[in-house]
Design an enzyme around this catalytic site. Structure first.
Site, PDB file in Angstrom:
ATOM      1  NE  ARG A   1      -4.674   3.723  -8.209  1.00  0.00           N
ATOM      2  CZ  ARG A   1      -4.015   2.600  -8.369  1.00  0.00           C
ATOM      3  NH1 ARG A   1      -4.050   1.674  -7.451  1.00  0.00           N
ATOM      4  NH2 ARG A   1      -3.319   2.378  -9.434  1.00  0.00           N
TER       5      ARG A   1
ATOM      6  CG  ASN B   1      -0.861   5.385  -0.981  1.00  0.00           C
ATOM      7  OD1 ASN B   1      -1.743   4.953  -1.709  1.00  0.00           O
ATOM      8  ND2 ASN B   1      -1.075   5.674   0.286  1.00  0.00           N
TER       9      ASN B   1
ATOM     10  CD  GLU C   1      -3.003  -0.909   0.016  1.00  0.00           C
ATOM     11  OE1 GLU C   1      -3.259   0.241  -0.419  1.00  0.00           O
ATOM     12  OE2 GLU C   1      -3.538  -1.927  -0.446  1.00  0.00           O
TER      13      GLU C   1
END
Length: 149
Positions: A108, A54, A50
């Protein structure tokens, strides 16, 4: 969150989506020295995934940039992970931490920070517009009883 490390490693790679799997695997291999449970290892891999995703998607939306990853084994069986980019930064970190908030378009989920926070014990996000973002995560791994020989 600065503690003296027992062991550490650093990686640096371009913000290509293909490097997310590499970062995940590298951290899993490094964390293996701490003898994590399968569940702990999956939590660590998910949180790294994650954080790196990002950086790839949000920090450098229109160009390649640099992503830095540091993993540290700290006293008391704590694993500390830091993912840093020098991209566009986050104008409002508190807003970005809210579930379902995203600047990445409808594909997203906006759950990256929420997932990191749920799988790790501590999550610290430092960011400045135009200067990048640093995400530091800590997880205390369960002590495992070693079989005596």
């Amino acid at each position: 969150m600065k503690t003296k490390a027992i062991n550490e490693m650093r990686l640096e790679f371009p913000s290509r989506s293909s490097n997310e799997g590499f970062a995940r695997a590298a951290v899993a291999c490094f964390a293996a020295q701490m003898d994590p449970t399968i569940n702990e290892l999956e939590d660590i891999k998910t949180a790294v995934s994650e954080a790196v995703t990002n950086a790839i998607v949000h920090a450098y939306p229109d160009a390649l940039g640099k992503v830095s990853l540091k993993a540290r084994v700290c006293p008391d069986n704590i694993l500390e992970l830091t993912v840093r980019d020098l991209g566009r930064g986050i104008p409002d970190v508190e807003k970005a931490r809210q579930p379902m908030f995203t600047t990445g378009g409808e594909e997203r989920s906006g759950m990256g920070f929420t997932i990191m926070e749920s799988f790790m014990d501590k999550l610290l996000i430092r960011s400045a517009p135009g200067r990048g973002t640093t995400v530091t995560m800590r997880k205390r791994l369960s002590p495992r009883i070693k079989a005596s020989k």
